[in-house]
Each structure stands twice: as C-alpha cells, then as structure tokens.
Write an enzyme that holds these catalytic residues in place. Structure first.
Site, short mmCIF file in Angstrom:
data_model
loop_
_atom_site.label_atom_id
_atom_site.label_comp_id
_atom_site.label_asym_id
_atom_site.label_seq_id
_atom_site.Cartn_x
_atom_site.Cartn_y
_atom_site.Cartn_z
CB SER A 157 -0.79 0.05 1.20
OG SER A 157 -1.31 1.29 1.40
CE1 TYR A 161 -4.67 -1.61 4.50
CE2 TYR A 161 -3.74 0.35 4.17
CZ TYR A 161 -4.21 -0.86 3.84
OH TYR A 161 -4.18 -1.10 2.37
#
Length: 269
Positions: free
Chosen positions: A149, A162
């Site tokens: 990501s 995250y």
C-alpha cells in the site's frame, strides 16, 4: 520475434493462488492471470463468500477453484495448500491479497483491533507464504506478490494499524526475496494507489450541490494523473510480476498510484 518476446509474459500452465479474491482488486488480478493462461485458486473466510466468488468467476468465463480458509489460521492454511496441491497442482504464483483496514484514531483504537489488522494484513501473508514456499523450492521456483500500500511508505490519520502492517509487509517482501532468491523465488509487492472500487464509491459521489466529495477532491489534487485508479490499472503490473519477464526483479514494491508518492502537491495560489 514479437511472439517470442510476448511469451515472457505468458502464465500458461501456471497455478495462481490469490487470497481473498472473491471481489475487488483480488478478483481483478485473478481475472488477469486467467486471461494470461493461469489456473486460478482463491479462498475466503466463509463458504458464502467462496460461493459468491464462484458465481463471479463463472460469469467471467473463468474456471476457478475456491476454498474456505482463514489466512490467519496456520493449520487451516497448511491444510488448504496440501489440498490444492492434491486437487489442482503445485502453486507457482501466490498473491497475498486478503486484508482489512480499520479507520480509528490511534488513541481510540483497542489493542485487540490493532492486533486483528496486524494478524490479517501481516501475519496472514507470512503464514501463506511459509506454506507455499516448500512447494516452490521443490518445483524450481515461484512468484510471491504481496499487496502492499502507499501506507507502506506514508502515514495518515486513523490508519495506524494498517500502516504498521503494510510497512511490515514491505519488509517481509524484502526478506523473502533475500532468503529464498537462491531458489529462483521472486517476492515483490504491488502498492495500489486510490482505486475506484465499490468500497470507495461513497467517497466519489457527487454532492447535492454538484461538487466533488471532499475526499475525492483531496485525492485528485494529490494525484498527478488527476484521477482514481481502476482495478484494470493493476492487472498489467500484476501479470508482469507473476511472469518470467520479472525473473530478475526481486524485493521490489511497484507502486501503481498515478504518481502520488512522487508528488509533493500543488503550490498554494
């Protein structure tokens, strides 16, 4: 000459396991692999989700093999991989796609919520990779692709767990490359930018006054391409990293983000 060159991107005869690939990015990547010639294997945490995936693959004309498996359960993962090897064949390509995000301010987030995100987004890829690597070594090589990501590089409000998981996944990618490159195993990552999916649709809705959603405006302003990505934008990079064309690419994270990570942003007027 052209056909021989393009053959480097072929996945004919390969078996690809894409975790959590019942919809969204995972489904798009698996569909691209199928079109490139691979046999598709996917999993999800419930039979209902696996069945929904089966319908989607059938509608796309893809004969995919679905399994119920929780990627955080090591025994279940080992059993699934053994079953896949028995019923379909040795896994040549693994995409660690399954993941979750919880958008909670850090001081309001419980340790159990933090652990759950780490467990699925980081421990899961470790567990599944660990399960498939022996088969890849025996077969003489393989490809592991971790869905990283932009949060592997950046921080942002409300995504502490995250970002911690995806930062760890970037380093797990490099370590798998370092440890198993000698077995002709390449482990790389793909870092999607902001992708237009059903999950992000509310953030792209036109407002009652005809203006963009504030978050939509923020993303467009931060992206040199001045648009959201499409799942199709990820397909070419994913096929490249799964194919013989990337046999000397190892430990790399390919960011497919429209240029966000390269861009400091517009100067205030």
């Amino acid at each position: 000459m052209t056909e021989a060159y393009l053959e480097k991107f072929s996945l004919n005869g390969k078996i690809a396991l894409v975790t959590g690939a019942t919809y969204g990015i995972g489904f798009a990547l698996a569909s691209a692999y199928a079109k490139a010639g691979a046999t598709i294997v996917y999993n999800d945490i419930s039979q209902a989700a696996v069945d929904r995936g089966a319908v989607a693959y059938k509608e796309a004309g893809i004969n995919a093999h679905g399994y119920v498996c929780d990627v955080t359960d090591e025994d279940a993962v080992n059993a699934m991989v053994a079953q896949v090897e028995k019923e379909v064949g040795t896994i040549d390509i693994l995409v660690n796609n399954a993941g979750i995000i919880k958008r909670i301010p850090m001081i309001e987030m419980s340790a159990s919520d933090f652990r759950q995100v780490i467990d699925i987004d980081l421990n899961g890829p470790f567990i599944v990779s660990k399960a498939v690597i022996p088969g890849m070594i025996k077969a003489g090589g393989g490809k592991i692709i971790n869905i990283c990501s932009m949060m592997s590089e950046l921080g942002r409000e409300t995504v502490s767990a995250y970002a911690a998981a995806k930062g760890g996944l970037k380093m797990l990618t490099r370590n798998i490359a370092s440890e198993y490159g000698k077995y002709n195993i390449q482990c790389n990552g793909i870092g999607p930018g902001y992708i237009a999916t059903p999950q992000t649709a509310p953030l792209r809705e036109v407002q009652a006054d005809g203006s963009r959603h504030p978050f939509d405006s923020f993303i467009i302003a931060k992206t040199p391409a001045e648009r959201w990505g499409e799942t199709s934008d990820l397909q070419g990079p994913a096929v490249f990293l799964a194919s013989p064309a990337s046999d000397f690419v190892n430990g790399h994270v390919l960011y497919v983000d429209g240029g966000i990570l390269a861009y400091i942003g517009k100067q205030p007027e």
